[in-house]
Design a protein around this motif. Structure first.
Motif, PDB file in Angstrom:
ATOM      1  N   LEU A 166       0.818  -1.217   0.000  1.00 30.58           N
ATOM      2  CA  LEU A 166       0.000   0.000   0.000  1.00 30.58           C
ATOM      3  C   LEU A 166       0.850   1.264   0.000  1.00 30.58           C
ATOM      4  CD1 LEU A 166      -2.783  -1.055   2.549  1.00 30.58           C
ATOM      5  CD2 LEU A 166      -2.882  -1.080   0.049  1.00 30.58           C
ATOM      6  N   ILE A 167       2.104   1.143   0.378  1.00 35.06           N
ATOM      7  CA  ILE A 167       3.002   2.294   0.381  1.00 35.06           C
ATOM      8  C   ILE A 167       4.031   2.196  -0.741  1.00 35.06           C
ATOM      9  CG2 ILE A 167       4.812   3.465   1.703  1.00 35.06           C
ATOM     10  CD1 ILE A 167       3.273   2.935   4.211  1.00 35.06           C
ATOM     11  N   VAL A 168       4.606   1.030  -0.929  1.00 30.74           N
ATOM     12  CA  VAL A 168       5.682   0.873  -1.908  1.00 30.74           C
ATOM     13  C   VAL A 168       5.178   1.039  -3.335  1.00 30.74           C
ATOM     14  CG1 VAL A 168       7.368  -0.726  -2.860  1.00 30.74           C
ATOM     15  CG2 VAL A 168       7.080  -0.549  -0.381  1.00 30.74           C
ATOM     16  N   LEU A 169       4.090   0.346  -3.689  1.00 33.75           N
ATOM     17  CA  LEU A 169       3.623   0.365  -5.076  1.00 33.75           C
ATOM     18  C   LEU A 169       3.216   1.759  -5.567  1.00 33.75           C
ATOM     19  CD1 LEU A 169       1.658  -2.988  -5.499  1.00 33.75           C
ATOM     20  CD2 LEU A 169       3.893  -2.353  -6.400  1.00 33.75           C
ATOM     21  N   PRO A 170       2.418   2.533  -4.803  1.00 35.00           N
ATOM     22  CA  PRO A 170       2.081   3.878  -5.304  1.00 35.00           C
ATOM     23  C   PRO A 170       3.297   4.753  -5.573  1.00 35.00           C
ATOM     24  CG  PRO A 170       0.621   3.271  -3.509  1.00 35.00           C
ATOM     25  CD  PRO A 170       1.695   2.237  -3.547  1.00 35.00           C
ATOM     26  N   PHE A 171       4.291   4.706  -4.695  1.00 34.70           N
ATOM     27  CA  PHE A 171       5.476   5.541  -4.903  1.00 34.70           C
ATOM     28  C   PHE A 171       6.371   4.977  -6.005  1.00 34.70           C
ATOM     29  CE2 PHE A 171       4.286   7.022  -0.657  1.00 34.70           C
ATOM     30  CZ  PHE A 171       4.432   8.384  -0.821  1.00 34.70           C
ATOM     31  N   ALA A 172       6.396   3.651  -6.164  1.00 31.31           N
ATOM     32  CA  ALA A 172       7.149   3.074  -7.281  1.00 31.31           C
ATOM     33  C   ALA A 172       6.523   3.485  -8.615  1.00 31.31           C
ATOM     34  CB  ALA A 172       7.195   1.556  -7.148  1.00 31.31           C
ATOM     35  N   ILE A 173       5.192   3.502  -8.671  1.00 34.39           N
ATOM     36  CA  ILE A 173       4.500   3.945  -9.888  1.00 34.39           C
ATOM     37  C   ILE A 173       4.755   5.430 -10.133  1.00 34.39           C
ATOM     38  CG2 ILE A 173       2.219   4.280 -10.922  1.00 34.39           C
ATOM     39  CD1 ILE A 173       1.323   1.733  -9.480  1.00 34.39           C
ATOM     40  N   LEU A 174       4.716   6.236  -9.061  1.00 34.48           N
ATOM     41  CA  LEU A 174       5.019   7.663  -9.204  1.00 34.48           C
ATOM     42  C   LEU A 174       6.446   7.873  -9.702  1.00 34.48           C
ATOM     43  CD1 LEU A 174       4.262  10.650  -8.760  1.00 34.48           C
ATOM     44  CD2 LEU A 174       5.023  10.386  -6.382  1.00 34.48           C
ATOM     45  N   PHE A 175       7.368   7.075  -9.200  1.00 39.06           N
ATOM     46  CA  PHE A 175       8.760   7.142  -9.649  1.00 39.06           C
ATOM     47  C   PHE A 175       8.865   6.820 -11.135  1.00 39.06           C
ATOM     48  CE2 PHE A 175      12.825   4.842 -10.267  1.00 39.06           C
ATOM     49  CZ  PHE A 175      13.705   5.878 -10.011  1.00 39.06           C
ATOM     50  N   ALA A 176       8.172   5.756 -11.567  1.00 38.56           N
ATOM     51  CA  ALA A 176       8.201   5.364 -12.976  1.00 38.56           C
ATOM     52  C   ALA A 176       7.564   6.434 -13.864  1.00 38.56           C
ATOM     53  CB  ALA A 176       7.494   4.026 -13.161  1.00 38.56           C
ATOM     54  N   LEU A 177       6.453   7.003 -13.422  1.00 37.03           N
ATOM     55  CA  LEU A 177       5.804   8.050 -14.207  1.00 37.03           C
ATOM     56  C   LEU A 177       6.681   9.289 -14.322  1.00 37.03           C
ATOM     57  CD1 LEU A 177       2.110   7.808 -12.911  1.00 37.03           C
ATOM     58  CD2 LEU A 177       2.999   7.091 -15.139  1.00 37.03           C
ATOM     59  N   SER A 178       7.384   9.619 -13.248  1.00 39.50           N
ATOM     60  CA  SER A 178       8.273  10.782 -13.291  1.00 39.50           C
ATOM     61  C   SER A 178       9.391  10.563 -14.308  1.00 39.50           C
ATOM     62  CB  SER A 178       8.862  11.040 -11.901  1.00 39.50           C
ATOM     63  OG  SER A 178       7.840  11.300 -10.961  1.00 39.50           O
ATOM     64  N   ILE A 179       9.972   9.362 -14.296  1.00 42.87           N
ATOM     65  CA  ILE A 179      11.035   9.058 -15.259  1.00 42.87           C
ATOM     66  C   ILE A 179      10.481   9.072 -16.684  1.00 42.87           C
ATOM     67  CG2 ILE A 179      12.596   7.248 -16.065  1.00 42.87           C
ATOM     68  CD1 ILE A 179      13.167   6.532 -13.233  1.00 42.87           C
TER      69      ILE A 179
END
Length: 248
Positions: A224-237
């Motif tokens: 619930l914490i890791v996946l949203p921020f990992a997706i945000l990281f990927a979208l930023s890149i």
């Protein structure tokens, strides 16, 4: 001829020292960050105990958190790219972390000595007062030890979750480069504004999951914490790669 060679050698040494200094500085900053996060977790637990905010009394709240973290680890972390046995890795990591904080420093031995009065020894004076103060703060000390174990388990989980950031980041980079080539050959417009805003999200996307997951005072599934921020990281890149200037 010798002077330019000496200058190049000096410049290379300065560059190597600069890289080493930055690496040491970043490691020290990471260590300070972890210590501050652990201190905040312990302070939050103590505040909840002192104010009666937790539903469980005494050390039951921290004990329940530790049991729930271990149950999630046993149920959902069967495989990992980093290690062959993630559950055993997390347990060993937590045990070694606990050993470093409490056993190597002698804190555990002191607590055991204060909790169990020594027979045939006069406990008067300073030691008696110390034991009295320990009895008043016994639950808080035990809660701090349990919170430290929870912190270590969560830290191991975050280390095991690093490949998710790498994989999603690579996917975002590849897709962004494809979109950049399409924009380049179709005559699309550049947007440095969007690029710089996406760049600003990279650091929070990497740091915030560590802050939130390590410091949150209740059990929560790491996905619930890791996946949203990992997706945000990927979208930023992806946005950075797709909006990068067309011609270098």
């Amino acid at each position: 001829m010798a002077a330019p060679a000496v200058q190049r050698s000096s410049a290379q040494q300065a560059a190597e020292q600069g890289i080493l200094a930055r690496l040491v500085t970043q490691l020290l900053q990471a260590l300070i960050f972890l210590i501050m996060t652990l201190g905040f977790s312990i302070a939050t637990e103590w505040t909840g105990m002192a104010t009666g905010f937790w539903d469980e009394a005494g050390t039951q709240h921290s004990q329940t958190m530790l049991e729930q973290e271990l149950s999630v680890l046993n149920a959902d972390f069967r495989r990992s790219v980093i290690v062959e046995q993630p559950v055993q890795f997390a347990r060993r990591f937590a045990d070694n972390f606990y050993d470093l904080i409490f056993r190597k420093t002698g804190i555990e031995s002191l607590i055991i000595a204060l909790a169990k009065p020594t027979q045939d020894v006069d406990d008067g004076g300073f030691r008696q007062r110390l034991r009295h103060y320990y009895q008043l703060a016994q639950d808080y000390m035990l809660a701090a030890m349990l919170v430290t174990q929870v912190f270590a388990v969560r830290l191991a989980v975050l280390i095991l979750a690093l490949p998710a950031f790498v994989l999603l980041g690579l996917m975002g980079l590849i897709d962004g480069l494809v979109q950049r080539d399409i924009r380049r050959w179709s005559g699309g417009r550049e947007s440095s504004f969007v690029y710089h805003w996406a760049k600003k999200l990279l650091y929070p996307a990497l740091i915030l999951p560590w802050i939130l997951y390590l410091a949150i005072p209740s059990s929560i599934h790491p996905n619930l914490i890791v996946l949203p921020f990992a997706i945000l990281f990927a979208l930023s890149i992806r946005v950075m790669a797709s909006t990068f200037k067309k011609y270098l």
